[in-house]
Scaffold this motif. Structure first.
Motif, mmCIF file in Angstrom:
data_model
loop_
_atom_site.group_PDB
_atom_site.id
_atom_site.type_symbol
_atom_site.label_atom_id
_atom_site.label_comp_id
_atom_site.label_asym_id
_atom_site.label_seq_id
_atom_site.Cartn_x
_atom_site.Cartn_y
_atom_site.Cartn_z
ATOM 1 N N PRO A 7 80.906 16.110 43.199
ATOM 2 C CA PRO A 7 80.508 16.005 44.606
ATOM 3 C C PRO A 7 80.298 14.556 45.037
ATOM 4 N N SER A 8 80.800 14.260 46.227
ATOM 5 C CA SER A 8 80.694 12.930 46.805
ATOM 6 C C SER A 8 79.995 13.015 48.152
ATOM 7 N N ARG A 9 79.332 11.942 48.529
ATOM 8 C CA ARG A 9 78.637 11.862 49.813
ATOM 9 C C ARG A 9 79.596 12.141 50.974
ATOM 10 N N ASP A 10 80.846 11.675 50.832
ATOM 11 C CA ASP A 10 81.841 11.888 51.880
ATOM 12 C C ASP A 10 83.228 11.878 51.250
ATOM 13 N N ASP A 11 84.255 12.114 52.059
ATOM 14 C CA ASP A 11 85.602 12.205 51.493
ATOM 15 C C ASP A 11 86.220 10.859 51.147
ATOM 16 N N GLU A 12 85.478 9.773 51.349
ATOM 17 C CA GLU A 12 85.934 8.445 50.934
ATOM 18 C C GLU A 12 85.320 8.028 49.599
ATOM 19 N N GLY A 13 84.439 8.861 49.033
ATOM 20 C CA GLY A 13 83.824 8.560 47.745
ATOM 21 C C GLY A 13 82.746 7.503 47.809
ATOM 22 N N ASN A 14 81.993 7.472 48.914
ATOM 23 C CA ASN A 14 80.962 6.443 49.113
ATOM 24 C C ASN A 14 79.623 6.763 48.476
ATOM 25 N N ASP A 15 79.586 7.355 47.365
ATOM 26 C CA ASP A 15 78.422 7.634 46.522
ATOM 27 C C ASP A 15 78.384 9.112 46.184
ATOM 28 N N ALA A 16 77.516 9.433 45.251
ATOM 29 C CA ALA A 16 77.400 10.792 44.747
ATOM 30 C C ALA A 16 76.832 11.727 45.810
ATOM 31 N N GLY A 17 77.150 13.006 45.675
ATOM 32 C CA GLY A 17 76.653 14.003 46.613
ATOM 33 C C GLY A 17 75.948 15.142 45.901
ATOM 34 N N ALA A 18 74.998 15.748 46.596
ATOM 35 C CA ALA A 18 74.268 16.904 46.076
ATOM 36 C C ALA A 18 75.090 18.171 46.297
ATOM 37 N N LEU A 19 74.741 19.227 45.558
ATOM 38 C CA LEU A 19 75.346 20.544 45.759
ATOM 39 C C LEU A 19 74.301 21.459 46.372
ATOM 40 N N PHE A 20 74.651 22.090 47.461
ATOM 41 C CA PHE A 20 73.765 23.069 48.081
ATOM 42 C C PHE A 20 74.276 24.452 47.723
ATOM 43 N N THR A 21 73.369 25.409 47.570
ATOM 44 C CA THR A 21 73.745 26.760 47.160
ATOM 45 C C THR A 21 73.034 27.790 48.031
ATOM 46 N N ASN A 22 73.349 29.043 47.755
ATOM 47 C CA ASN A 22 72.626 30.151 48.376
ATOM 48 C C ASN A 22 71.798 30.891 47.327
ATOM 49 N N ILE A 23 71.523 30.239 46.190
ATOM 50 C CA ILE A 23 70.738 30.832 45.099
ATOM 51 C C ILE A 23 69.280 30.904 45.533
ATOM 52 N N LYS A 24 68.702 32.090 45.436
ATOM 53 C CA LYS A 24 67.285 32.281 45.754
ATOM 54 C C LYS A 24 66.493 32.100 44.460
ATOM 55 N N ASN A 25 65.311 31.494 44.571
ATOM 56 C CA ASN A 25 64.484 31.250 43.393
ATOM 57 C C ASN A 25 63.037 31.542 43.752
ATOM 58 N N LYS A 26 62.376 32.360 42.941
ATOM 59 C CA LYS A 26 60.966 32.676 43.185
ATOM 60 C C LYS A 26 60.136 31.408 43.178
ATOM 61 N N GLY A 27 59.189 31.329 44.079
ATOM 62 C CA GLY A 27 58.286 30.191 44.118
ATOM 63 C C GLY A 27 58.833 29.005 44.891
ATOM 64 N N MET A 28 60.071 29.084 45.334
ATOM 65 C CA MET A 28 60.658 27.988 46.098
ATOM 66 C C MET A 28 60.919 28.450 47.524
ATOM 67 N N ILE A 29 60.789 27.558 48.433
ATOM 68 C CA ILE A 29 61.122 27.857 49.819
ATOM 69 C C ILE A 29 62.605 27.587 50.008
ATOM 70 N N GLY A 30 63.328 28.551 50.524
ATOM 71 C CA GLY A 30 64.758 28.369 50.757
ATOM 72 C C GLY A 30 65.578 28.561 49.500
ATOM 73 N N GLU A 31 66.714 27.910 49.478
ATOM 74 C CA GLU A 31 67.648 28.050 48.367
ATOM 75 C C GLU A 31 67.530 26.890 47.393
ATOM 76 N N VAL A 32 68.088 27.106 46.207
ATOM 77 C CA VAL A 32 68.123 26.069 45.176
ATOM 78 C C VAL A 32 69.311 25.156 45.457
ATOM 79 N N GLY A 33 69.079 23.868 45.395
ATOM 80 C CA GLY A 33 70.155 22.889 45.485
ATOM 81 C C GLY A 33 70.142 22.052 44.219
ATOM 82 N N PHE A 34 71.257 21.466 43.887
ATOM 83 C CA PHE A 34 71.334 20.606 42.711
ATOM 84 C C PHE A 34 71.389 19.162 43.189
ATOM 85 N N PRO A 35 70.353 18.383 42.871
ATOM 86 C CA PRO A 35 70.208 17.034 43.436
ATOM 87 C C PRO A 35 71.108 16.000 42.776
ATOM 88 N N VAL A 36 71.094 14.841 43.379
ATOM 89 C CA VAL A 36 71.732 13.652 42.822
ATOM 90 C C VAL A 36 70.609 12.875 42.140
#
Length: 98
Positions: free
Chosen positions: A53-82
């Protein structure tokens, strides 16, 4: 239409594939390969494809992954950070006779 080209390319290389490894890019590799100071989660597929994952389609830094995974004890969905782990550079002392 350009959208059809990209859709076909994604289908050809991604549909039906299996993720065989999920691993954060190491700091020195992120810097050496991409010139990035941040490390994204890479997904390795069974056909040798690596999704980075990249910040943009020009490769201007790493990007996070967002998901629709639900996790107990967390508000919203789980994302995978940079991560931003600094590279520890070794100092070279020229002419030091210690």
């Amino acid at each position: 239409m350009k959208d059809k080209y990209w859709q076909n390319l994604a289908n050809e290389h991604l549909v039906g594939r299996t993720i065989v490894k999920a691993e954060w890019l190491k700091p020195n590799e992120a810097k050496r390969i991409m010139g990035w100071d941040q490390q994204p989660l890479e997904l390795h597929l069974d056909n040798g494809t690596i999704l980075t994952p990249s910040r943009d389609d020009e490769g201007n830094d790493a990007g996070a992954l967002f998901t629709n995974i639900k996790n107990k004890g967390m508000i919203g969905e789980v994302g995978f950070p940079v991560f931003r782990e600094r590279i520890k550079w070794k100092k070279t002392l020229i002419g030091n006779k210690e």
